[in-house]
Structure formats: C-alpha cells, structure tokens
Design a protein around this motif. Structure first.
Motif, short mmCIF file in Angstrom:
data_model
loop_
_atom_site.label_atom_id
_atom_site.label_comp_id
_atom_site.label_asym_id
_atom_site.label_seq_id
_atom_site.Cartn_x
_atom_site.Cartn_y
_atom_site.Cartn_z
N ASP A 1 -2.03 32.02 2.26
CA ASP A 1 -0.90 30.53 2.19
C ASP A 1 -1.20 29.85 2.95
N THR A 2 -2.02 30.34 4.01
CA THR A 2 -1.89 29.29 5.97
C THR A 2 -3.17 27.69 4.93
N ALA A 3 -2.83 26.72 4.93
CA ALA A 3 -3.72 25.98 5.20
C ALA A 3 -3.19 24.46 5.88
N VAL A 4 -3.92 23.11 5.57
CA VAL A 4 -2.98 22.20 5.59
C VAL A 4 -2.62 21.85 4.26
N TYR A 5 -1.39 21.47 4.22
CA TYR A 5 -0.71 21.22 2.69
C TYR A 5 -0.12 19.31 2.65
N TYR A 6 -0.65 18.79 1.15
CA TYR A 6 -0.98 17.33 1.29
C TYR A 6 -0.36 17.01 -0.01
N CYS A 7 0.20 15.82 0.47
CA CYS A 7 1.17 15.84 -1.30
C CYS A 7 0.15 14.35 -2.06
N ALA A 8 0.62 13.74 -3.02
CA ALA A 8 -0.46 12.87 -3.97
C ALA A 8 0.70 12.84 -4.72
N ALA A 9 0.29 11.86 -5.39
CA ALA A 9 0.94 10.97 -6.89
C ALA A 9 -0.05 10.16 -7.24
N ARG A 10 0.61 10.20 -8.64
CA ARG A 10 -0.73 9.68 -9.29
C ARG A 10 -0.19 7.95 -10.25
N GLN B 1 0.73 -1.26 -0.24
CA GLN B 1 -0.43 0.33 0.20
C GLN B 1 1.33 0.99 0.22
N ALA B 2 0.89 1.84 -0.90
CA ALA B 2 1.04 3.27 -0.85
C ALA B 2 1.69 4.53 0.20
N GLN B 3 2.04 4.56 0.99
CA GLN B 3 2.25 5.70 2.10
C GLN B 3 2.82 7.20 1.41
N LEU B 4 2.40 8.24 1.75
CA LEU B 4 3.25 9.00 1.76
C LEU B 4 3.32 10.11 2.83
N VAL B 5 4.06 10.54 3.51
CA VAL B 5 4.40 11.00 4.84
C VAL B 5 5.17 12.83 4.57
N GLU B 6 4.43 13.76 4.52
CA GLU B 6 4.67 15.44 4.70
C GLU B 6 5.27 15.48 5.70
N GLU C 1 -7.47 13.60 -10.49
CA GLU C 1 -6.56 12.43 -11.37
C GLU C 1 -5.07 11.79 -10.28
N TYR C 2 -5.70 12.41 -8.55
CA TYR C 2 -4.06 11.64 -7.85
C TYR C 2 -4.66 10.72 -6.87
N ALA C 3 -4.28 9.61 -7.05
CA ALA C 3 -3.96 8.20 -6.92
C ALA C 3 -3.91 8.31 -5.44
N ASP C 4 -3.81 8.76 -4.54
CA ASP C 4 -2.46 8.44 -3.66
C ASP C 4 -2.54 9.91 -2.53
N TRP C 5 -2.58 9.85 -0.88
CA TRP C 5 -2.79 11.08 -0.47
C TRP C 5 -2.25 10.86 0.76
N GLY C 6 -1.57 11.88 1.34
CA GLY C 6 -0.51 11.65 2.50
C GLY C 6 -1.15 12.38 3.47
N ARG C 7 -1.51 12.91 4.86
CA ARG C 7 -2.17 13.13 5.93
C ARG C 7 -1.85 14.70 5.77
N GLY C 8 -0.91 14.66 5.64
CA GLY C 8 -0.85 16.82 5.00
C GLY C 8 -0.26 16.80 5.92
N THR C 9 0.76 18.52 6.18
CA THR C 9 1.10 19.41 7.22
C THR C 9 0.55 20.14 7.19
N GLN C 10 0.76 20.61 8.31
CA GLN C 10 -0.29 22.09 8.99
C GLN C 10 0.92 23.33 8.74
N VAL C 11 0.20 24.52 7.36
CA VAL C 11 1.56 25.49 6.87
C VAL C 11 0.90 27.04 7.79
N THR C 12 1.62 27.55 8.69
CA THR C 12 0.29 28.29 9.45
C THR C 12 1.47 30.26 8.99
N VAL C 13 0.95 31.25 8.40
CA VAL C 13 1.40 32.38 8.35
C VAL C 13 1.06 33.35 8.91
N SER C 14 1.54 33.93 9.36
CA SER C 14 1.28 35.02 10.15
C SER C 14 1.71 36.49 9.88
#
Length: 124
Positions: free
Chosen positions: A90-99, A1-6, A110-123
């Motif tokens: 730009d503040t958001a949860v950023y997700y990596c994805a793979a086709r 199973q594919a795993q993507l870790v941000e 069109e992306y099959a695999d996804w990571g769980r995301g990493t939080q980016v906060t810009v003050s």
C-alpha cells in the motif's frame, strides 16, 4: 481555482491504520464525486476508491476492498479514506481528486481537480 489538500499520511507498520483527509476549497463541490488514487515508485497512478456526491455509491479497487473505507462530509467539503490492515504494497503517494459531476467513477481521466498528494509508507 479549486484546491484539494490531503493530510494524514505517514509511516506505519504493516497491519496498522491511517486515516487520510482531503479538504476541498476554491469552488463549490456540491454535485462533485470524489476519489482517491495512489502512485507507487516506478508505477502508474491507480484508482483506490471513489464516492458519489450523495454518498449513495462507493467503489473500491479489488486490492483495498474490505480494508479501506471512503467517506465524505459535504458540510465540511472533506473526503476521508480510512485505511486498515495496511500492507507494504500500500506504500504510495495518495492523491485526492474531484469530478465536476456527481457520479463516482474509477478513471483518473474523469477527475478535473487534484491535490498534491500525501505519502503513505507501510513498513514490514
């Protein structure tokens, strides 16, 4: 199973920089285009950037063009997102994805695999 870790997210002041990484494992990612998407609170997930398998094609959302750079190291199965001149919007949860295909696209469907995301906060 594919795993993507941000990794690499965090809190930064406006004008600052962050570098996100996404480590892929669990299947072969040869011939896989990769992408970054983000989701802010109360908003839909949106495309940020994508890169083809051979790094010959990259795409960026207009909102990040000139500030963000996507890259990849195929030997390490890792994709990066260098983010400069960060803004509060730009503040958001950023997700990596793979086709499953080598051609980069901008549609999340069109992306099959996804990571769980990493939080980016810009003050501000």
């Amino acid at each position: 199973q594919a795993q993507l870790v941000e990794s690499g997210g965090g809190l930064v002041q406006a004008g600052g920089s962050l570098r996100l990484s996404c480590a892929a494992s669990g299947r072969t990612f040869s011939n896989s285009a990769m992408g970054w998407f983000r989701q802010a609170p109360g908003k839909e997930r949106e495309f940020v950037a994508s890169i083809s398998w051979r790094v010959s094609s990259t795409y960026y959302a207009d909102s990040v063009k000139g500030r963000f750079t996507i890259s990849r190291d195929n030997a390490k199965n890792t994709v990066y997102l260098q983010m400069n001149s960060l803004k509060p919007e730009d503040t958001a949860v950023y997700y990596c994805a793979a086709r499953l295909f080598p051609i980069a696209t901008i549609s999340a469907d069109e992306y099959a695999d996804w990571g769980r995301g990493t939080q980016v906060t810009v003050s501000s």
